[in-house]
Design an enzyme around this catalytic site. Structure first.
Site, PDB file in Angstrom:
ATOM      1  N   SER A 166       0.875  -1.174   0.000  1.00 53.40           N
ATOM      2  CA  SER A 166       0.000   0.000   0.000  1.00 53.40           C
ATOM      3  C   SER A 166       0.915   1.228   0.000  1.00 53.40           C
ATOM      4  O   SER A 166       2.130   1.096   0.230  1.00 53.40           O
ATOM      5  CB  SER A 166      -0.867   0.007   1.256  1.00 53.40           C
ATOM      6  OG  SER A 166      -0.032   0.169   2.405  1.00 53.40           O
ATOM      7  N   ASP A 186      -1.172  -1.641  -4.078  1.00 51.77           N
ATOM      8  CA  ASP A 186      -2.544  -1.789  -3.598  1.00 51.77           C
ATOM      9  C   ASP A 186      -3.147  -0.401  -3.336  1.00 51.77           C
ATOM     10  O   ASP A 186      -2.532   0.428  -2.653  1.00 51.77           O
ATOM     11  CB  ASP A 186      -2.491  -2.613  -2.291  1.00 51.77           C
ATOM     12  CG  ASP A 186      -3.841  -3.152  -1.873  1.00 51.77           C
ATOM     13  OD1 ASP A 186      -4.736  -3.269  -2.726  1.00 51.77           O
ATOM     14  OD2 ASP A 186      -3.986  -3.485  -0.668  1.00 51.77           O
ATOM     15  N   THR A 202      -5.556  -8.657   6.668  1.00 54.48           N
ATOM     16  CA  THR A 202      -5.967  -8.759   8.072  1.00 54.48           C
ATOM     17  C   THR A 202      -5.640 -10.120   8.686  1.00 54.48           C
ATOM     18  O   THR A 202      -5.154 -10.189   9.829  1.00 54.48           O
ATOM     19  CB  THR A 202      -7.495  -8.478   8.175  1.00 54.48           C
ATOM     20  OG1 THR A 202      -7.723  -7.128   7.754  1.00 54.48           O
ATOM     21  CG2 THR A 202      -8.003  -8.664   9.590  1.00 54.48           C
ATOM     22  N   GLY A 254     -10.920  -7.141   0.708  1.00 59.79           N
ATOM     23  CA  GLY A 254     -11.533  -7.379   2.013  1.00 59.79           C
ATOM     24  C   GLY A 254     -11.894  -8.831   2.209  1.00 59.79           C
ATOM     25  O   GLY A 254     -12.982  -9.163   2.673  1.00 59.79           O
ATOM     26  N   ALA A 255     -10.959  -9.730   1.860  1.00 64.06           N
ATOM     27  CA  ALA A 255     -11.301 -11.154   1.796  1.00 64.06           C
ATOM     28  C   ALA A 255     -10.731 -11.991   2.940  1.00 64.06           C
ATOM     29  O   ALA A 255     -10.644 -13.206   2.843  1.00 64.06           O
ATOM     30  CB  ALA A 255     -10.865 -11.714   0.451  1.00 64.06           C
ATOM     31  N   SER A 256     -10.349 -11.354   4.036  1.00 61.15           N
ATOM     32  CA  SER A 256      -9.824 -12.138   5.157  1.00 61.15           C
ATOM     33  C   SER A 256     -10.930 -12.920   5.856  1.00 61.15           C
ATOM     34  O   SER A 256     -12.097 -12.521   5.840  1.00 61.15           O
ATOM     35  CB  SER A 256      -9.111 -11.225   6.160  1.00 61.15           C
ATOM     36  OG  SER A 256      -7.792 -10.945   5.712  1.00 61.15           O
ATOM     37  N   GLY A 316     -10.583  -4.982   6.799  1.00 60.24           N
ATOM     38  CA  GLY A 316     -10.437  -5.041   8.248  1.00 60.24           C
ATOM     39  C   GLY A 316     -11.051  -6.265   8.878  1.00 60.24           C
ATOM     40  O   GLY A 316     -11.439  -7.219   8.193  1.00 60.24           O
TER      41      GLY A 316
END
Ligand code: TD4
Ligand code: CA
Ligand code: ZN
Length: 308
Positions: free
Chosen positions: A50, A82, A257, A212-214, A182
């Site tokens: 990032s 990212d 995350t 957001g795939a954790s 998150g």
């Protein structure tokens, strides 16, 4: 191998319907975890920075480390930016040797998102054929009490996506389908709009990206809390959601995350249990190994294991 252009890795993933994991890093250990996991699983891998990570580690340091590690393994490694927000972020990373960049103009009105993404794509494509990911729609937690029309408004619209991709020239599209960044994604059940993924894929055909795939592993969270942490109400994606998202057209899955949680869980426990220890390697080494295990499990779940 030298760093691989992400677009090349996508071809096989799209054809054979699996997803490549994107693992974010900002230090030596997370990068080692991802590259070693890929080599051991014979999986392609995307390591991502990032703008905050770049600021933390220094762009030259991080690119040099990634290149050097990639050269020592036999599996393809792509280095990806990212959530780049400005054209300058894109130029800086393309010039520094990244093999994929994301321009995230999703918070702008459609026309502006198209114009910004077009500029990013023109630059990246004309400088070594670097792959460009863009984003359309708004990621965010979907609460149980949110109204359907509101929910619809923030998710990626398939017809709009067709125009967006055609006019912007992006190679891959990050879609808003119900996930969020998150540790707090869902209140109850996973609520991902798989049908929306399917419609967008049928219309576009290009690689789609799930941010957001954790999973937000409950054991890691429990261990963090057991050793002095305080993380409450955290919830992420279950294994079935990965499978269904991929069956419907997702080819890249972003995970950060889960690595942070595992890292923190291991460190908290070790520091609590070894009061006399102060050699950083005694803490960071086991944390690195644990993160590597998480990544290996993800590679199996995503179907990228054995595909390199
Ligand atoms: O794009 N990402 C990773 C986001 C990384 C943010 O980095 P900074 O803290 O440096 O800004 C994801 O989609 C990962 O989603 P996750 O479910 O793992 O939170
Ligand atoms: Ca965004
Ligand atoms: Zn993201």
């Amino acid at each position: 191998m030298p760093l691989e252009i992400l677009g090349k890795m996508y071809e096989k993933a799209n054809r054979e319907r699996y997803a490549i994991g994107q693992f974010n890093f900002s230090n030596l250990e997370f990068l080692q975890s991802a590259v070693e996991a890929a080599e051991e699983m014979k999986s392609p891998v995307i390591v991502a920075l990032s703008t905050g990570a770049i600021k933390y580690g220094g762009i030259k340091n991080l690119v040099a480390l990634t290149r050097t590690m990639a050269e020592q393994v036999s599996v393809p490694v792509a280095l990806h930016l990212d959530h780049g927000e400005k054209l300058d972020d894109i130029k800086r990373c393309v010039d520094a040797g990244f093999t994929s960049v994301m321009i995230d103009g999703s918070h702008h009105p459609l026309e502006e998102n198209i114009a910004l993404t077009r500029q990013a794509a023109d630059y990246a494509h004309s400088h070594g054929g670097i792959t460009v990911e863009a984003e359309l729609g708004r990621l965010g937690g979907i609460e149980d009490d949110i109204k359907v029309d509101e929910r619809d408004a923030r998710l990626t619209d398939p017809a709009e996506a067709v125009r967006f991709v055609k006019e912007s020239g992006c190679d891959a599209l990050a879609v808003a389908v119900g996930t969020s960044h998150g540790a707090y994604k869902f209140k109850g059940e996973n609520r991902i709009d798989f049908e929306r993924i399917k419609s967008i894929k049928q219309l576009l055909g290009i690689p789609l990206v799930l941010h957001g795939a954790s999973s937000v592993d409950a054991e890691s969270v429990a261990q963090i809390n057991q050793y002095g942490g305080k993380i409450e109400g955290a919830k992420g994606l279950d294994a079935e959601s990965y499978t269904r998202a991929i069956q419907n057209g997702i080819n890249k899955v972003n995970i950060d995350t889960d690595l942070r949680l595992k890292w923190t869980a291991v460190l908290r426990k070790l520091i609590a249990e070894k009061p006399g220890e102060f050699d950083p390697r005694k803490f960071l080494g086991p944390a690195r190994d644990a993160v590597k295990e998480v990544i290996k499990q993800k590679m199996t779940l995503l179907g990228s294991a054995g595909k390199a």
